[in-house]
Motif scaffolding. Structure first.
Motif, PDB file in Angstrom:
ATOM      1  N   THR A  58       0.800  -1.229   0.000  1.00  0.00           N
ATOM      2  CA  THR A  58       0.000   0.000   0.000  1.00  0.00           C
ATOM      3  C   THR A  58       0.831   1.277   0.000  1.00  0.00           C
ATOM      4  O   THR A  58       0.325   2.349  -0.296  1.00  0.00           O
ATOM      5  CB  THR A  58      -0.923   0.036   1.231  1.00  0.00           C
ATOM      6  N   ARG A  59       2.126   1.178   0.363  1.00  0.00           N
ATOM      7  CA  ARG A  59       3.023   2.343   0.426  1.00  0.00           C
ATOM      8  C   ARG A  59       2.389   3.514   1.181  1.00  0.00           C
ATOM      9  O   ARG A  59       2.160   4.583   0.600  1.00  0.00           O
ATOM     10  CB  ARG A  59       3.450   2.780  -0.975  1.00  0.00           C
ATOM     11  N   PRO A  60       2.095   3.330   2.452  1.00  0.00           N
ATOM     12  CA  PRO A  60       1.462   4.401   3.230  1.00  0.00           C
ATOM     13  C   PRO A  60       2.435   5.538   3.519  1.00  0.00           C
ATOM     14  O   PRO A  60       3.652   5.386   3.358  1.00  0.00           O
ATOM     15  CB  PRO A  60       1.068   3.680   4.522  1.00  0.00           C
ATOM     16  N   ASP A  61       1.900   6.651   3.932  1.00  0.00           N
ATOM     17  CA  ASP A  61       2.755   7.751   4.384  1.00  0.00           C
ATOM     18  C   ASP A  61       3.223   7.500   5.812  1.00  0.00           C
ATOM     19  O   ASP A  61       4.361   7.823   6.165  1.00  0.00           O
ATOM     20  CB  ASP A  61       1.985   9.077   4.328  1.00  0.00           C
ATOM     21  N   VAL A  62       2.338   6.934   6.624  1.00  0.00           N
ATOM     22  CA  VAL A  62       2.642   6.685   8.034  1.00  0.00           C
ATOM     23  C   VAL A  62       2.150   5.303   8.435  1.00  0.00           C
ATOM     24  O   VAL A  62       1.049   4.898   8.066  1.00  0.00           O
ATOM     25  CB  VAL A  62       1.961   7.740   8.943  1.00  0.00           C
ATOM     26  N   VAL A  63       2.984   4.579   9.188  1.00  0.00           N
ATOM     27  CA  VAL A  63       2.556   3.329   9.813  1.00  0.00           C
ATOM     28  C   VAL A  63       2.457   3.588  11.311  1.00  0.00           C
ATOM     29  O   VAL A  63       3.431   3.998  11.937  1.00  0.00           O
ATOM     30  CB  VAL A  63       3.553   2.181   9.563  1.00  0.00           C
TER      31      VAL A  63
END
Length: 232
Positions: A58-63
């Motif tokens: 998903t390549r999130p901005d924040v985990v």
């Protein structure tokens, strides 16, 4: 004291991946984030290995990463995400219980951009996500000095500070020390009689020279090398 937080893109919401083995915790976070126009949950991971897989997908901005999870803990998951090509811009925000998680220092070394207390209120959580997404480190001095300093001090004796800092100019050492104390660019500039832009440049140069992923890792270096001492 803190600068205005700007999302990664003015047109796109901040993409957040939730990683926690407790379903009720994930559901609570999702309900809160779903109410915000600039935040969107792109996935929920039930353990560390799942968090790594979903981060790649998903390549999130924040985990938003819990430390204590089965199969792969949050520290190991953070290290794998930080080491994965293509995920350099993914920021990890660690959830900690503060008094019992001696692993926070390890998490910062692994590549986490900061940490948040598990008992933080909704406003603190939302602010933390936005701060980390904007590329800043979430390292409040009240937590950093006590927790990071405590565990960094236990390891500092085995490190040769000069070997790590030899690449820095005297000014860059001063700047890294102030980053370690939790100061932002505006505060660093005021302390050293520099403009915020010049302070930011020194911070960036120090990060490149030390191979630091972000400001959070500069804090680790500052404590490990003795530029900042616990309580100092």
């Amino acid at each position: 004291m803190s600068a205005e937080v700007v999302p990664p893109s003015a047109d796109a919401p901040i993409r957040v991946l939730l990683a926690d083995d407790e379903g009720l915790v994930r559901s609570g976070f999702r309900l809160l984030l779903d109410l915000e126009d600039d935040l969107v949950v792109v996935g929920e991971a039930v353990h560390g290995a799942d968090a790594v897989e979903q981060a790649r997908a998903t390549r999130p901005d924040v985990v938003l990463m819990d430390i204590r999870m089965p199969r792969l803990d949050g520290i190991q998951a953070t290290a794998r995400i930080a080491a994965t090509r293509g995920l350099e811009q993914v920021r990890v925000l660690i959830l900690t219980t503060y008094d019992t998680d001696e692993y926070v220092f390890d998490a910062l070394q692994a590549g986490a951009s900061g940490f948040l207390l598990k008992d933080s209120g909704p406003a603190e959580l939302l602010h933390a996500i936005r701060v980390v997404a904007a590329g800043e480190a979430l390292l409040a001095p009240r937590i950093t000095r006590r927790l990071v300093g405590q565990f960094a001090a236990q390891r500092a004796a085995s490190r040769v500070a000069e070997d790590r800092l030899v690449v820095l100019t005297e000014r860059e050492r001063e700047v890294v020390a102030l980053v370690g104390q939790g100061l932002n660019n505006v505060e660093i500039g005021a302390a050293l009689f520099l403009s915020p832009a010049t302070a930011r440049t020194h911070v960036s140069h120090a990060m490149v020279k030390l191979g630091a992923r972000d400001r959070a890792q500069l804090v680790v270096v500052a404590y490990e090398t003795g530029l900042v001492t616990p309580g100092g």
